[in-house]
Design a protein around this motif. Structure first.
Motif, short mmCIF file in Angstrom:
data_model
loop_
_atom_site.label_atom_id
_atom_site.label_comp_id
_atom_site.label_asym_id
_atom_site.label_seq_id
_atom_site.Cartn_x
_atom_site.Cartn_y
_atom_site.Cartn_z
N PHE A 137 -3.60 3.75 -3.30
CA PHE A 137 -3.04 2.80 -4.25
C PHE A 137 -2.53 1.55 -3.53
CE2 PHE A 137 -1.84 6.54 -7.21
CZ PHE A 137 -3.12 6.53 -7.75
N VAL A 138 -3.00 0.38 -3.97
CA VAL A 138 -2.59 -0.91 -3.39
C VAL A 138 -2.41 -1.90 -4.53
CG1 VAL A 138 -3.20 -2.78 -1.82
CG2 VAL A 138 -3.90 -0.44 -1.28
N PHE A 139 -1.32 -2.66 -4.48
CA PHE A 139 -1.16 -3.76 -5.45
C PHE A 139 -0.75 -5.03 -4.70
CE2 PHE A 139 2.97 -1.65 -5.26
CZ PHE A 139 3.87 -2.69 -5.19
N GLU A 140 -0.94 -6.15 -5.36
CA GLU A 140 -0.73 -7.45 -4.73
C GLU A 140 0.54 -8.12 -5.26
OE1 GLU A 140 -4.08 -10.42 -3.75
OE2 GLU A 140 -3.19 -11.23 -5.59
N VAL A 141 1.28 -8.78 -4.35
CA VAL A 141 2.45 -9.58 -4.74
C VAL A 141 2.31 -10.97 -4.12
CG1 VAL A 141 3.96 -7.58 -4.96
CG2 VAL A 141 3.82 -8.76 -2.77
N LYS A 142 2.84 -11.97 -4.83
CA LYS A 142 2.80 -13.34 -4.35
C LYS A 142 4.22 -13.92 -4.35
CE LYS A 142 -1.93 -14.30 -5.89
NZ LYS A 142 -2.80 -15.18 -6.70
N GLU A 178 0.84 -1.21 0.00
CA GLU A 178 0.00 0.00 0.00
C GLU A 178 0.87 1.26 0.00
OE1 GLU A 178 -2.99 2.36 3.08
OE2 GLU A 178 -1.39 1.03 3.74
N TYR A 179 0.54 2.18 -0.86
CA TYR A 179 1.15 3.51 -0.81
C TYR A 179 0.44 4.29 0.29
CZ TYR A 179 2.57 8.20 -2.24
OH TYR A 179 3.07 9.47 -2.25
N VAL A 180 1.21 4.89 1.21
CA VAL A 180 0.62 5.36 2.46
C VAL A 180 -0.13 6.69 2.33
CG1 VAL A 180 2.36 4.15 3.81
CG2 VAL A 180 2.76 6.53 3.13
N ASP A 181 0.09 7.43 1.25
CA ASP A 181 -0.51 8.76 1.15
C ASP A 181 -1.64 8.74 0.13
OD1 ASP A 181 -0.41 11.41 2.20
OD2 ASP A 181 0.31 12.09 0.25
N HIS A 182 -2.30 9.89 -0.04
CA HIS A 182 -3.49 9.96 -0.89
C HIS A 182 -3.35 10.94 -2.04
CE1 HIS A 182 -3.91 12.74 2.61
NE2 HIS A 182 -3.98 13.61 1.61
N GLN A 183 -2.18 11.60 -2.18
CA GLN A 183 -2.05 12.68 -3.16
C GLN A 183 -1.24 12.30 -4.40
OE1 GLN A 183 -1.45 16.67 -1.11
NE2 GLN A 183 -0.73 15.28 0.48
N LEU A 184 -0.89 11.04 -4.53
CA LEU A 184 -0.08 10.62 -5.66
C LEU A 184 -0.92 10.60 -6.94
CD1 LEU A 184 2.81 9.62 -6.24
CD2 LEU A 184 1.94 7.29 -6.05
N ILE A 185 -0.31 11.03 -8.05
CA ILE A 185 -1.01 11.06 -9.33
C ILE A 185 -1.09 9.66 -9.95
CG2 ILE A 185 -1.07 12.09 -11.62
CD1 ILE A 185 -1.59 14.03 -9.32
N GLY A 186 0.02 8.94 -9.92
CA GLY A 186 0.04 7.61 -10.51
C GLY A 186 1.16 6.77 -9.94
N MET A 187 1.03 5.44 -10.05
CA MET A 187 2.05 4.53 -9.54
C MET A 187 2.08 3.28 -10.41
SD MET A 187 2.58 3.03 -5.66
CE MET A 187 1.20 1.90 -5.74
N ILE A 192 3.45 -5.39 -12.79
CA ILE A 192 2.55 -5.96 -11.78
C ILE A 192 1.27 -5.14 -11.66
CG2 ILE A 192 2.29 -6.51 -9.33
CD1 ILE A 192 5.26 -7.01 -9.21
N ALA A 193 1.42 -3.82 -11.63
CA ALA A 193 0.25 -2.96 -11.45
C ALA A 193 0.51 -1.61 -12.09
CB ALA A 193 -0.08 -2.79 -9.97
N ARG A 194 -0.55 -1.02 -12.57
CA ARG A 194 -0.50 0.36 -13.09
C ARG A 194 -1.71 1.09 -12.54
NH1 ARG A 194 -2.39 3.53 -17.31
NH2 ARG A 194 -0.87 5.07 -18.10
#
Length: 394
Positions: free
Chosen positions: A69-74, A25-34, A50-52
Motif C-alpha cells: 500500500f502506497v499513497f501520495e502527499v503533496k 508506503e506501508y512497510v508490510d504486505h499482510q494488511l487488509i485495508g488502509m 487522501i487514499a483508500r
C-alpha cells in the motif's frame, strides 16, 4: 493481531522553498485495508480523504501501482500538513503500523530491485520444480514428484504473500483467504514430503504421529480458508508455525540414527524456521523492520529448497553407489559360481570316466574268478579280425 483497526497520527513539514511530493508506503504486505486522511496546518477544516486502499479492491484502483500500500502527499513550500491513517485488520488480521517516506523516483527504483529479487527466487523455485519433475519421469521416484509439487507451492505462497498475485494475476476480487490457502497447501506439501524423505513412519513412529497431526491441521487450515473463517484460520496457522521446528528435530534424530542425508535436511529446515522466527520477532516489535529481515523468510525458504535438493542428490548418489556395489558383488559371485561349476564338472567327468572304465572292466571279467569272460573273448577276436582284414587290404 487484534480485531478492528489502528490509527496513526503524524505531521509533515516542508522546509524547502519548492513544493514537495512524497510517497508514503506501508512497510508490510499482510494488511487488509488502509485509509489516509489529511488537512493543512494551520487550519480548522475537517480531514479530507487522501487514499483508500484495500485487498478487496481491484488493483487498478490504486493510484500508485505497487505490491504494497502506497499513497501520495503533496506539501507546498514551507507548508505543514497533519495526517491520520487507519490500518484495518478486518476480523482478526495482522497489523504492523509502520510507514516510510519516499521520493517517488527512489521508490520506483527500490521496487524494481525488489521485483528482480522476487523474480529470481520464483524462477529458482520453478527451475527446481522442473528439474525434479524430469527426474521423477525418468527415474520413476515418487520423492521427486513430491519435491516438484512442494517447489511449485513455494511459488504460489510467496507470490501471494508478497502481493504480486494481486498485482499481476488475481487483480480483481482478491481476498485475504488466498494467502491462507497458499500457505496451507505449502505446509501440507512440505510435511508430506518431509515424512517421505525422512522415513519417519518407520524410524520415528512416535514423532510421526505429530507429523500426521500437522497434516491434519494443514487440511483444517485449507478448509477454514476456503470457507473464509478468519479466526479459525489464524489459530490453525499459528499452530502450524509453532509445530514447524518439529520437522528439524525429526531430521536431527534420523541423522543420529545414521541417515546422513538427514543432516542436510535438518540444516535446510532450520534455515526456514529461523526465517519465520525473524519475521515473528519483527512483527512483535523486537526486531527493527528493514530490507534484510523483510526478505529473509523467502530467501531462507529458497535456501531450504536448495539444501533439500542437495540432500536428495546425496541420497540418489548413495543409492547409485549401493547399486553399483551390489552389481559388482553380483558379478563377482557369478564368476566364482562359474569357476566352481567348471571345477565340479571336471571332477564329475573324471568320476564318470573312472566309473565307465570300472564298469567296462567288470563287464569283461568273471566276478568270482577274476579271469576274462566270454564277452572279453569275443571282443578280442573281433579286434584281431579287424586287424587282419586291414592288413590284407594293405
Amino acid at each position: 493481531m487484534q480485531p478492528g483497526a489502528y490509527w496513526s497520527h503524524f505531521t509533515l513539514r516542508n522546509s524547502a522553498d519548492t513544493s514537495l511530493t512524497l510517497h508514503v508506503e506501508y512497510v508490510d504486505h499482510q494488511l487488509i485495508g488502509m485509509e489516509a486522511f489529511g488537512r493543512d496546518i494551520p487550519g480548522t477544516e475537517a480531514y479530507r480523504p487522501i487514499a483508500r486502499l484495500s485487498l478487496a479492491e481491484p488493483f487498478e484502483h490504486r493510484d500508485i501501482p505497487h505490491n504494497r500500500f502506497v499513497f501520495e502527499v503533496k506539501l507546498p513550500p514551507g507548508g505543514t500538513a497533519e495526517y491520520l491513517v487507519r490500518f484495518s485488520s478486518d476480523e482478526l488480521g495482522v497489523v504492523f503500523p509502520s510507514m516510510r517516506l519516499w521520493d517517488p523516483d527512489a521508490l520506483r527504483a527500490t521496487g524494481t530491485v525488489e521485483a528482480s529479487i522476487t523474480a529470481f527466487l520464483l524462477g529458482g523455485y520453478f527451475l527446481m520444480s522442473v528439474f525434479a519433475l524430469v527426474s521423477a519421469i525418468t527415474t520413476g521416484g515418487r520423492i521427486f514428484y513430491f519435491y516438484s509439487f512442494y517447489s511449485i507451492s513455494k511459488i504460489t505462497v510467496w507470490c501471494t504473500i508478497l502481493g504480486y498475485t494481486h498485482q499481476y494475476f488475481v487483480t480483481d476480487n482478491f481476498h485475504w483467504s488466498y494467502m491462507s490457502i497458499s500457505g496451507a497447501v505449502t505446509i501440507l506439501c512440505g510435511v508430506i514430503f518431509s515424512r517421505m524423505f525422512l522415513h519417519s513412519r518407520k524410524n520415528t513412529p512416535k514423532l510421526d504421529y505429530l507429523l500426521r497431526f500437522m497434516i491434519a491441521n494443514a487440511v483444517f487450515l485449507l478448509a477454514c480458508a476456503l470457507l473464509k473463517l478468519t479466526a479459525l484460520s489464524v489459530i490453525s496457522m499459528t499452530v502450524a508455525l509453532l509445530l514447524y521446528p518439529l520437522i528439524a528435530i525429526v531430521a536431527f534424530i534420523r541423522w543420529q540414527q545414521g541417515y546422513r542425508e538427514a543432516a542436510v535436511f535438518a540444516l535446510a529446515w532450520s534455515l526456514l524456521v529461523f526465517g519465520l522466527v525473524v519475521q515473528a520477532m519483527r512483527d512483535l516489535g523486537y526486531v527493527e523492520h528493514n530490507f534484510i529481515n523483510y526478505y529473509w523468510p523467502p530467501v531462507a525458504s529458497f535456501c531450504e529448497m536448495l539444501a533439500i535438493m542437495a540432500a536428495i542428490g546425496v541420497r540418489v548418489q548413495r543409492l547409485r553407489t549401493q547399486k553399483e556395489l551390489a552389481e559388482h558383488k553380483y558379478t563377482q559371485q557369478l564368476e566364482v559360481s562359474k569357476a566352481d561349476l567348471e571345477q565340479q564338472v571336471k571332477v564329475r567327468t573324471r568320476e564318470l570316466e573312472v566309473a565307465k572304465a570300472r564298469a567296462e572292466q567288470e563287464a569283461r571279467t568273471d566276478p568270482l574268478t577274476g579271469i576274462y569272460n566270454r564277452r572279453s573273448f569275443f571282443q578280442s577276436r573281433n579286434i584281431c579280425s579287424g586287424w587282419r582284414r586291414e592288413s590284407r587290404c594293405r
